[in-house]
Design a protein around this motif. Structure first.
Motif, PDB file in Angstrom:
ATOM      1  N   SER A 374       0.862  -1.095   0.019  1.00 54.03           N
ATOM      2  CA  SER A 374       0.127  -0.124   0.100  1.00 54.03           C
ATOM      3  C   SER A 374       0.774   1.237  -0.040  1.00 54.03           C
ATOM      4  O   SER A 374       0.546   2.226  -0.538  1.00 54.03           O
ATOM      5  N   ILE A 375       1.906   1.154   0.467  1.00 50.75           N
ATOM      6  CA  ILE A 375       2.851   2.325   0.696  1.00 50.75           C
ATOM      7  C   ILE A 375       3.322   2.764  -0.865  1.00 50.75           C
ATOM      8  O   ILE A 375       3.403   3.915  -1.412  1.00 50.75           O
ATOM      9  N   PHE A 376       3.688   1.531  -1.618  1.00 56.82           N
ATOM     10  CA  PHE A 376       3.941   1.847  -2.934  1.00 56.82           C
ATOM     11  C   PHE A 376       2.692   2.255  -3.905  1.00 56.82           C
ATOM     12  O   PHE A 376       2.775   3.268  -4.601  1.00 56.82           O
ATOM     13  N   THR A 377       1.705   1.521  -3.740  1.00 53.82           N
ATOM     14  CA  THR A 377       0.453   1.775  -4.672  1.00 53.82           C
ATOM     15  C   THR A 377      -0.261   3.172  -4.267  1.00 53.82           C
ATOM     16  O   THR A 377      -0.609   3.993  -5.073  1.00 53.82           O
ATOM     17  N   ASN A 378      -0.827   3.139  -3.012  1.00 52.54           N
ATOM     18  CA  ASN A 378      -1.705   4.170  -2.641  1.00 52.54           C
ATOM     19  C   ASN A 378      -0.999   5.271  -1.861  1.00 52.54           C
ATOM     20  O   ASN A 378      -1.737   5.920  -1.374  1.00 52.54           O
ATOM     21  N   VAL A 379       0.298   5.302  -2.170  1.00 52.58           N
ATOM     22  CA  VAL A 379       1.015   6.433  -1.402  1.00 52.58           C
ATOM     23  C   VAL A 379       1.637   7.172  -2.731  1.00 52.58           C
ATOM     24  O   VAL A 379       1.291   8.546  -3.057  1.00 52.58           O
ATOM     25  N   PHE A 380       2.761   6.486  -3.270  1.00 55.23           N
ATOM     26  CA  PHE A 380       3.375   7.106  -4.126  1.00 55.23           C
ATOM     27  C   PHE A 380       2.907   7.013  -5.654  1.00 55.23           C
ATOM     28  O   PHE A 380       2.861   7.965  -6.364  1.00 55.23           O
ATOM     29  N   ALA A 381       2.317   5.740  -5.832  1.00 49.12           N
ATOM     30  CA  ALA A 381       1.790   5.415  -7.282  1.00 49.12           C
ATOM     31  C   ALA A 381       0.389   6.679  -7.419  1.00 49.12           C
ATOM     32  O   ALA A 381       0.137   7.119  -8.448  1.00 49.12           O
ATOM     33  N   SER A 382      -0.366   6.759  -6.234  1.00 47.53           N
ATOM     34  CA  SER A 382      -1.457   7.469  -6.464  1.00 47.53           C
ATOM     35  C   SER A 382      -1.195   8.982  -6.724  1.00 47.53           C
ATOM     36  O   SER A 382      -1.874   9.770  -7.401  1.00 47.53           O
ATOM     37  N   ARG A 383      -0.043   9.578  -6.007  1.00 45.26           N
ATOM     38  CA  ARG A 383       0.193  10.810  -6.104  1.00 45.26           C
ATOM     39  C   ARG A 383       0.946  10.951  -7.411  1.00 45.26           C
ATOM     40  O   ARG A 383       0.673  12.112  -8.028  1.00 45.26           O
ATOM     41  N   PHE A 384       1.647   9.991  -8.018  1.00 47.44           N
ATOM     42  CA  PHE A 384       2.154  10.034  -9.582  1.00 47.44           C
ATOM     43  C   PHE A 384       0.942  10.193 -10.313  1.00 47.44           C
ATOM     44  O   PHE A 384       0.947  11.338 -11.360  1.00 47.44           O
ATOM     45  N   LEU A 385      -0.215   9.338 -10.246  1.00 44.44           N
ATOM     46  CA  LEU A 385      -1.027   9.618 -11.324  1.00 44.44           C
ATOM     47  C   LEU A 385      -1.991  10.755 -11.010  1.00 44.44           C
ATOM     48  O   LEU A 385      -2.361  11.447 -12.164  1.00 44.44           O
ATOM     49  N   LEU A 386      -2.305  10.908  -9.871  1.00 49.60           N
ATOM     50  CA  LEU A 386      -3.012  12.461  -9.717  1.00 49.60           C
ATOM     51  C   LEU A 386      -2.308  13.582 -10.190  1.00 49.60           C
ATOM     52  O   LEU A 386      -2.683  14.296 -10.860  1.00 49.60           O
ATOM     53  N   GLY A 387      -0.908  13.699  -9.920  1.00 47.08           N
ATOM     54  CA  GLY A 387       0.069  14.644 -10.454  1.00 47.08           C
ATOM     55  C   GLY A 387       0.058  14.753 -12.071  1.00 47.08           C
ATOM     56  O   GLY A 387       0.032  16.044 -12.672  1.00 47.08           O
ATOM     57  N   LEU A 388       0.020  13.647 -12.624  1.00 49.85           N
ATOM     58  CA  LEU A 388      -0.320  13.611 -14.258  1.00 49.85           C
ATOM     59  C   LEU A 388      -1.357  14.232 -14.472  1.00 49.85           C
ATOM     60  O   LEU A 388      -1.569  15.178 -15.471  1.00 49.85           O
ATOM     61  N   LEU A 389      -2.574  14.142 -14.077  1.00 48.15           N
ATOM     62  CA  LEU A 389      -3.872  14.534 -14.313  1.00 48.15           C
ATOM     63  C   LEU A 389      -3.906  15.958 -14.048  1.00 48.15           C
ATOM     64  O   LEU A 389      -4.459  16.902 -14.978  1.00 48.15           O
ATOM     65  N   ILE A 390      -3.610  16.492 -12.988  1.00 48.66           N
ATOM     66  CA  ILE A 390      -3.679  18.071 -12.596  1.00 48.66           C
ATOM     67  C   ILE A 390      -2.585  18.676 -13.652  1.00 48.66           C
ATOM     68  O   ILE A 390      -3.033  19.658 -14.016  1.00 48.66           O
ATOM     69  N   ARG A 391      -1.526  18.218 -14.069  1.00 49.53           N
ATOM     70  CA  ARG A 391      -0.516  18.909 -14.943  1.00 49.53           C
ATOM     71  C   ARG A 391      -0.932  18.876 -16.135  1.00 49.53           C
ATOM     72  O   ARG A 391      -0.328  19.711 -17.001  1.00 49.53           O
ATOM     73  N   THR A 392      -2.144  18.296 -16.523  1.00 53.84           N
ATOM     74  CA  THR A 392      -2.653  18.204 -17.917  1.00 53.84           C
ATOM     75  C   THR A 392      -3.286  19.559 -18.244  1.00 53.84           C
ATOM     76  O   THR A 392      -3.590  20.034 -19.246  1.00 53.84           O
ATOM     77  N   ASN A 393      -3.788  20.425 -16.931  1.00 56.96           N
ATOM     78  CA  ASN A 393      -4.422  21.618 -16.832  1.00 56.96           C
ATOM     79  C   ASN A 393      -5.760  21.363 -17.342  1.00 56.96           C
ATOM     80  O   ASN A 393      -6.676  22.325 -17.958  1.00 56.96           O
TER      81      ASN A 393
END
Length: 411
Positions: A374-393
């Protein structure tokens, strides 16, 4: 300006995950189920020394556990679960409803001490004098099964048969006489035969038993627990049903309350479930009801990690920050809290593993595994994916993050 490359990268990652999810059924079917889910029985033994002055220590327990596993394999059961429980217990789990419980209990509890005794009952030779793998199935002139034994030192057999020429010599397994032949001649080849009313199966079982060696300690049966195949299947079915219902509510809750971040959380939660099952398969771990409880607890911990982050992001948005600034501040300020909770859970699981009994240890192992995943998937992976979506503007409105326009500026 819309950054389509980040959206494409997000979709590629999700697509790859989706491809992996299609193998979930295959991965899950490879996981070994415990006796409380599959059916079977569990035996708890107390280990006692054979000889006066002998102590029950970890070496004796390990040797006895290894011998118990050999005995279970002789009974035709593969992959038994044999666990040592200090200070003097051995727990045997047989996850198979087809196994003959009485036969296995007899095999495990039998000391299997082979002795050759003269007419006065004096032991002349022991099973320990046999050559490694020296017992085998043979046949007499009428093609009836018998057991042949070969000794490490042929001279020993020769001396014993010479000293007892013309006298009967009993061959005993434990205290049960198997045969009582009269020595007609001196045996110089180092081989002898054990005859009796054997079938092919019973002769092979005796040969395997002699080759495995005598039990190094005395086993006292303390407890036997049986779980029927129907009851095990029912437990698994109800557990899975409850898991599906609970999972559906979690996915729905995350979407309704957190919107876009909730979608990302659901994707990473699915990845968490898949990876946890995959690691269970790779570890060749046995999944039991306590293990499933640990798995469900891990799902809760994984969701909690996302909720802490998303609540923090919502607070930053309400304070008037832009979406990207709120995301950066939220993920940074929530990380310590999340890692603190995860490390605490890991410490608790480690303590349970080292000080708990076998079923508690199963729960602890699953808890440790799911916490790390869960540290890998729901901490770092989720932040990575959400960051991608936010940075699409593409997602600049607060409503995408579960925040109403009227709430902004309240903090």
């Amino acid at each position: 300006m819309i950054k389509w490359s980040r959206l494409v990268l997000f979709l590629v990652v999700v697509g790859l995950l989706g491809g992996l999810f299609t193998t979930t059924g295959q991965v899950a079917s490879n996981i070994t189920l415990g006796l409380d889910l599959k059916g079977g029985f569990e035996i708890l033994y107390q280990v006692e020394p054979l000889n006066e002055g002998q102590k029950v220590d970890t070496t004796l327990l390990a040797a006895t556990a290894q011998m118990v596993e050999k005995r279970v394999n002789i009974g035709g059961v593969t992959e038994p679960e044999v666990n040592v429980e200090l200070p003097d217990r051995i727990r045997v789990r047989i996850a198979s409803h087809d196994a003959d419980q009485e036969k296995l209990r007899e095999l495990i509890g039998k000391p299997a001490v082979l002795t050759f005794r003269d007419v006065e009952g004096k032991t002349m030779m022991k099973g320990s004098d046999l050559a490694p793998g020296g017992a085998a199935v043979g046949y007499d002139e009428l093609k009836r099964p018998l057991v042949t034994v070969k000794f490490k030192e042929p001279k020993l057999l020769e001396d014993v048969t010479r000293a007892n020429l013309g006298k009967p010599m009993g061959i005993f397994l434990d205290d049960t006489m198997q045969t009582n032949p009269t020595i007609q001649s001196v045996i110089s080849g180092g081989s002898a035969q054990i005859t009796g009313n054997y079938t092919q199966e019973s002769a092979q079982e005796l040969a395997d038993l002699l080759n495995s060696g005598a039990m190094p300690a005395k086993l006292i049966e303390k407890q036997v627990t049986s779980v029927g195949a129907t009851l095990g299947a029912m437990s698994l079915e109800k557990t899975l049903y409850a898991g599906y219902i609970g999972g559906a509510f979690i996915f729905l809750f995350m979407l309704v309350v957190y919107r876009l971040p909730g979608l990302v959380a659901n994707i990473t939660l699915a990845a968490f479930i898949y990876l946890s099952l995959l690691f269970l398969d790779w570890m060749d771990a046995t999944l039991t009801l306590p293990g499933i409880a640990g798995f469900i607890l891990g799902i809760g911990m994984a969701v909690d990690a996302n909720i802490i982050t998303y609540e923090r992001i919502q607070e930053e948005i309400r304070s008037g920050k832009t979406i990207l600034s709120a995301f950066r501040a939220g993920e940074r300020r929530s990380l310590v809290t999340i890692l603190d909770a995860q490390v605490t859970a890991l410490i608790a699981a480690v303590v349970l593993y080292f000080f708990g009994t076998s079923s508690i240890q199963g729960f602890a192992i699953i808890s440790m595994l799911t916490t790390i995943v869960s540290i890998f998937t729901n901490v770092f992976a989720s932040r990575f994916l959400l960051g991608l979506l936010i940075r699409t503007n593409l997602f600049k409105k607060p409503s995408w993050f579960g925040v109403k326009e009227s709430e902004i500026g309240e903090l």
